[in-house]
Motif scaffolding. Sequence first.
Motif, PDB file in Angstrom:
ATOM      1  N   LEU A 139      -2.954  -5.452   4.797  1.00 13.01           N
ATOM      2  CA  LEU A 139      -4.203  -5.074   4.142  1.00 13.01           C
ATOM      3  C   LEU A 139      -4.266  -5.596   2.706  1.00 13.01           C
ATOM      4  CD1 LEU A 139      -4.596  -1.393   5.396  1.00 13.01           C
ATOM      5  CD2 LEU A 139      -6.056  -3.332   5.980  1.00 13.01           C
ATOM      6  N   ALA A 140      -3.104  -5.752   2.085  1.00 12.82           N
ATOM      7  CA  ALA A 140      -3.072  -6.242   0.698  1.00 12.82           C
ATOM      8  C   ALA A 140      -3.206  -7.755   0.614  1.00 12.82           C
ATOM      9  CB  ALA A 140      -1.770  -5.802   0.022  1.00 12.82           C
ATOM     10  N   LEU A 158      -2.733  -1.076  -2.805  1.00  7.89           N
ATOM     11  CA  LEU A 158      -3.746  -0.232  -2.173  1.00  7.89           C
ATOM     12  C   LEU A 158      -3.183   1.158  -1.933  1.00  7.89           C
ATOM     13  CD1 LEU A 158      -4.987  -2.732   0.554  1.00  7.89           C
ATOM     14  CD2 LEU A 158      -6.190  -2.154  -1.561  1.00  7.89           C
ATOM     15  N   GLU A 159      -4.070   2.133  -1.809  1.00  8.38           N
ATOM     16  CA  GLU A 159      -3.667   3.488  -1.436  1.00  8.38           C
ATOM     17  C   GLU A 159      -4.542   3.918  -0.266  1.00  8.38           C
ATOM     18  OE1 GLU A 159      -2.975   6.383  -4.372  1.00  8.38           O
ATOM     19  OE2 GLU A 159      -2.252   4.952  -5.871  1.00  8.38           O
ATOM     20  N   GLN A 160      -4.145   3.475   0.920  1.00  9.47           N
ATOM     21  CA  GLN A 160      -4.899   3.754   2.129  1.00  9.47           C
ATOM     22  C   GLN A 160      -4.238   4.798   3.027  1.00  9.47           C
ATOM     23  OE1 GLN A 160      -8.016   2.386   2.761  1.00  9.47           O
ATOM     24  NE2 GLN A 160      -7.740   1.743   0.646  1.00  9.47           N
ATOM     25  N   GLY A 161      -3.006   5.184   2.712  1.00 13.03           N
ATOM     26  CA  GLY A 161      -2.334   6.186   3.524  1.00 13.03           C
ATOM     27  C   GLY A 161      -1.973   5.721   4.915  1.00 13.03           C
ATOM     28  N   VAL A 162      -1.882   4.422   5.128  1.00 12.27           N
ATOM     29  CA  VAL A 162      -1.556   3.879   6.449  1.00 12.27           C
ATOM     30  C   VAL A 162      -0.068   4.062   6.715  1.00 12.27           C
ATOM     31  CG1 VAL A 162      -1.467   1.791   7.858  1.00 12.27           C
ATOM     32  CG2 VAL A 162      -3.429   2.210   6.371  1.00 12.27           C
ATOM     33  N   SER A 163       0.250   4.691   7.838  1.00 11.78           N
ATOM     34  CA  SER A 163       1.661   4.928   8.181  1.00 11.78           C
ATOM     35  C   SER A 163       2.006   4.419   9.569  1.00 11.78           C
ATOM     36  CB  SER A 163       1.989   6.425   8.083  1.00 11.78           C
ATOM     37  OG  SER A 163       1.156   7.183   8.930  1.00 11.78           O
ATOM     38  N   SER A 168       1.657   4.695   1.608  1.00 15.52           N
ATOM     39  CA  SER A 168       1.468   5.434   2.850  1.00 15.52           C
ATOM     40  C   SER A 168       1.475   6.928   2.552  1.00 15.52           C
ATOM     41  CB  SER A 168       2.582   5.097   3.839  1.00 15.52           C
ATOM     42  OG  SER A 168       3.821   5.657   3.410  1.00 15.52           O
ATOM     43  N   THR A 184       1.216  -3.301   8.946  1.00 13.10           N
ATOM     44  CA  THR A 184      -0.236  -3.102   8.805  1.00 13.10           C
ATOM     45  C   THR A 184      -0.653  -2.913   7.358  1.00 13.10           C
ATOM     46  OG1 THR A 184      -0.259  -2.054  10.992  1.00 13.10           O
ATOM     47  CG2 THR A 184      -2.192  -1.742   9.604  1.00 13.10           C
ATOM     48  N   GLY A 185       0.021  -2.017   6.655  1.00 14.81           N
ATOM     49  CA  GLY A 185      -0.350  -1.753   5.265  1.00 14.81           C
ATOM     50  C   GLY A 185      -0.165  -2.959   4.369  1.00 14.81           C
ATOM     51  N   GLN A 238       0.833  -1.203   0.000  1.00 18.02           N
ATOM     52  CA  GLN A 238       0.000   0.000   0.000  1.00 18.02           C
ATOM     53  C   GLN A 238       0.860   1.241   0.000  1.00 18.02           C
ATOM     54  OE1 GLN A 238      -1.233   2.273   2.917  1.00 18.02           O
ATOM     55  NE2 GLN A 238       0.759   1.914   3.881  1.00 18.02           N
TER      56      GLN A 238
END
Length: 375
Positions: free
Chosen positions: A339-340, A325-330, A307, A335-336, A305
Motif C-alpha cells: 500500500l505504501a 500509512l496507518e491503515q491497521g492492515v494485519s 498494523s 499487503t501493508g 504501514q
Amino acid sequence: MCAVRSVGMSERALDLDEFSDLIERPHGGVRREAEERRARTGLPERALGRLDELGEWLSAAQGQVPVRPLAHPRMVVFAGDHGVAGLDVSSRPAGSAAALVRETLDGDSPAAVLARRFDVPVRIVDMSLDCELDELPAEVTRHRVRRSSGRLDIEDALTLDEAEEAFRAGMAVADEEADAGTDLVVLGDLSVGGTTAAGTLIAALCGTDASVVTGRGGGGIDDLAWMRKCAAIRDGLRRARPVLGDQLQLLATIGGADLTAATGFLLQSAVRRTPVILDGVVSAACALVGQRVAFRAPDWWLAGQASAEPAQAKALDRLAVDPVLEQGVSVGGGTGALLALPLVRAAAALAAELPVTPEEGDKPDSEGVDAYEAT
C-alpha cells in the motif's frame, strides 16, 4: 562502497559482527543535494508533506540526484509454519501456512491482487512450511530448512546450524535480487504462528512484558486464544532472556526459520544498498534484530504501514521509524507494505520531474541538470 556478496562469509563460520563494518548509511551528501534541489522548485516548505522526505530517502539510497524512477520493484515473501501454533494461538490451524502460499501463487490473496495491480513481481521463499516439498513449485521450496519451526515456549525453534542455514538463505536471496537489478523490495511474510514469534522477539529486545506485545494476529483471535498466545510469549521470553546477547542464537531459540531468513535478507540488502519497505509486525521484529546486529542498517528500511499489532508499534518506536500509512492492515503477506509503494513512486516522480530554478552555471535540464551519481 562496492557491492559486497554474501559468498565472502560462506567459507567460514557466520560472524554477524561483520555487518557493522559492511553496512554504510545512505549517502548523506546526496540527501542534502536532494533537499537543495527540492528548495529550488518554488513550492512552499512542507507543501508536499512527507513525500519530500520519501523522495530524499530514496535519492540517498540510490546515490543520485535527481532520483531515478522505480523501475524494478519486487515483493519478497518469507514463509513458514511455527510449532507454537499448535497451542491454538492463531485463527488458522497449525501447519496450514502452505494454503496461504498457494492462495498468493494463484493470485487470490490481498497482497497478490495489489501486486498485480501495481505491476510488482512476487517471490515466495519457503523456509519452514509444514507440507511436502512437491506440493509447491521448486523455486519456492529450494531454500527450505525444515518442516515447521519448534515450539518456542518449550524448545528451540531451530538448532543453531539450522538458524545459520536460514540466515544465509536470506542473504543469498538478497544477493540474487540485487544482482537481478531489483531497485526496491517490498518485504512480506506468510506464516501461522509467526506473530507469536515476532511478539516474543520484540518483547525480549524491548524489555517489556508479554501482555504489552500480544496482539490478535491477522485473523483476529478471540479472548481465550489471546490468553494462550500471551502465555506462550511469556514462556518464550523466559527462554530468550539468557541469549539476548547473541542475535543468531536468539533467532534459533524463539524466531524460527522464516524470521531468521528475513533478518539475514534485511541485513544483506543493506550491505547491497537495496532499500526495503517493511510490512507488519513480523518484518518489524526482524528489523529490530537487524538493528541489534548493525545500528546503521535501519536507514535502508521504510515502514510501510502501522498494523493493529501492539508489538509492531513497540518495534517501530525502538527503531525510530515512522510508518508511511496507518491503515491497521494485519492480513500479512506484504499487503501493508504494498500500500505504501504508490506513495514512494509518487515521491520519486515529484522529486525527479518538478522543474527547478537553475543555479548559476547550471546546464539546461534537457542536458541533464542536477544529475549526480555517488561514487
